[in-house]
Design an enzyme around this catalytic site. Sequence first.
Site, PDB file in Angstrom:
ATOM      1  N   SER A   1      -8.892   3.804   2.181  1.00 47.07           N
ATOM      2  CA  SER A   1      -7.777   4.332   1.303  1.00 47.07           C
ATOM      3  C   SER A   1      -7.002   3.162   0.754  1.00 47.07           C
ATOM      4  O   SER A   1      -6.076   3.621  -0.212  1.00 47.07           O
ATOM      5  CB  SER A   1      -7.002   5.338   2.201  1.00 47.07           C
TER       6      SER A   1
ATOM      7  N   SER B   1     -10.342   1.784   6.337  1.00 42.02           N
ATOM      8  CA  SER B   1      -9.516   1.961   4.802  1.00 42.02           C
ATOM      9  C   SER B   1      -9.162   0.497   4.318  1.00 42.02           C
ATOM     10  O   SER B   1      -8.656   0.390   3.115  1.00 42.02           O
ATOM     11  CB  SER B   1      -8.342   2.736   5.195  1.00 42.02           C
TER      12      SER B   1
ATOM     13  N   LYS C   1       0.889  -1.254   0.170  1.00 37.75           N
ATOM     14  CA  LYS C   1      -0.088  -0.010   0.038  1.00 37.75           C
ATOM     15  C   LYS C   1       0.882   1.226  -0.030  1.00 37.75           C
ATOM     16  O   LYS C   1       1.519   1.660   0.798  1.00 37.75           O
ATOM     17  CB  LYS C   1      -1.059   0.163   1.276  1.00 37.75           C
TER      18      LYS C   1
END
Length: 409
Positions: free
Chosen positions: A136, A160, A81
């Site tokens: 996210s 997220s 990520k």
Amino acid sequence: MGSGPLPWPPAVEIAAAVRAGRLSAVDVTGEALARIVRVDRSLCAFAEVWEERARAWACEVDARVAAGERLPLAGVPIGVKGRHGLRAAGPLVAAGCVPVGATAVPGPGTPWQTWGVGAHGRTVNPWRADRTPGGSSAGSAAAVAAGLVPLATGSDGAGSVRIPAAWCGVIGLKTTNRRPPPGEGSASAARDRAGLAAPGVLVHHAADAGAYWQVMAPRAGPVPSPGRVPPVAVFSADLGFADPDPEPLALARAAAGRLAEAGVVRLPLSSDAPLGLADPAPAWLALRTPGADLRAAEHVRNVNDGLLADLFSRVDLLLTPTTPNAAHGHEGPGDRYSTALTWAFNLSGHPAVSVPAGVGADGCPVGLQLVAAHGGETALLATARAAQAAQAVHAEHAVHPSACYPTWP
């Protein structure tokens, strides 16, 4: 492994094949990189692709295996990520994973975080390109759902990991939060003084989430096989404050019912938990606002901590819809908080996992959230694994994103 858009085998099986010499890390990494080349210009799941470094890492893994190292995740290609997420993935790399690139996260310009921007543009949902994948950890979820990699890292400060897992039809684990002690001066504490964020992972196979957890928390031990007596669970539609849309709620409730019918969990006759948490939204926002008066926020946190401690003294699991709404379009969620059912557990610190609950009328998946007591990851993952096994027949009748996504060859 073929060159088509087939789902990856479980990461644990890939690693076993590499350790046994049936596959090489170099070949597996090459397959992941080829899939990214074919698909990601339209999917936009990756912000960066580290082809040269990935091939070098894969060579190192093959050399380590040849030297006799027993790497638990030997040769498993992963997405990491964000551009700065490689350090957090260090234990996975040590365990034999091969990072192939940085996955997309939101860019500037919006107050909402349920989107991502990759090297080729805005990240799309593999099930419907006009919908967001969530965020996210947007790119991580999209990359796993579309079969680019079998595992991708995430981080979860309000949902997220769990929100994009739900909207992309994969499994997303948020681990127990660690609240920094007052006055702690580390860099991580400076970024998250309130202790709202926790690491996590996105996978297709629950066994791979278990393998991730064993690597990241080796003292926790292996994820146990489901016991003869299933855990006691309660279902809460709204946690006492949220207002979920009818379809995500109905799909989540039906998924919980299927788990009970399959003997994965025991639901009381009155399946909805009379749980009345305080709405965490004002507290969460205050804790993320520099200079805010935190007395009211800490009061909400303490009240909810007490209610959840009482609940988990009586039951093993709390089940909820992962999100109150289905995946929204790229224009944003409007005034809706997609985090309404997830950020309570960032505030409280409880581990939670989103598992697929079904597909809505719009063709996009939604999730069922499972929450356990603090430190209860192994029991949570054992239930997720049993849930996936029980839902396998049901899932055979669902449409895979590879059948929907127009750029698949």
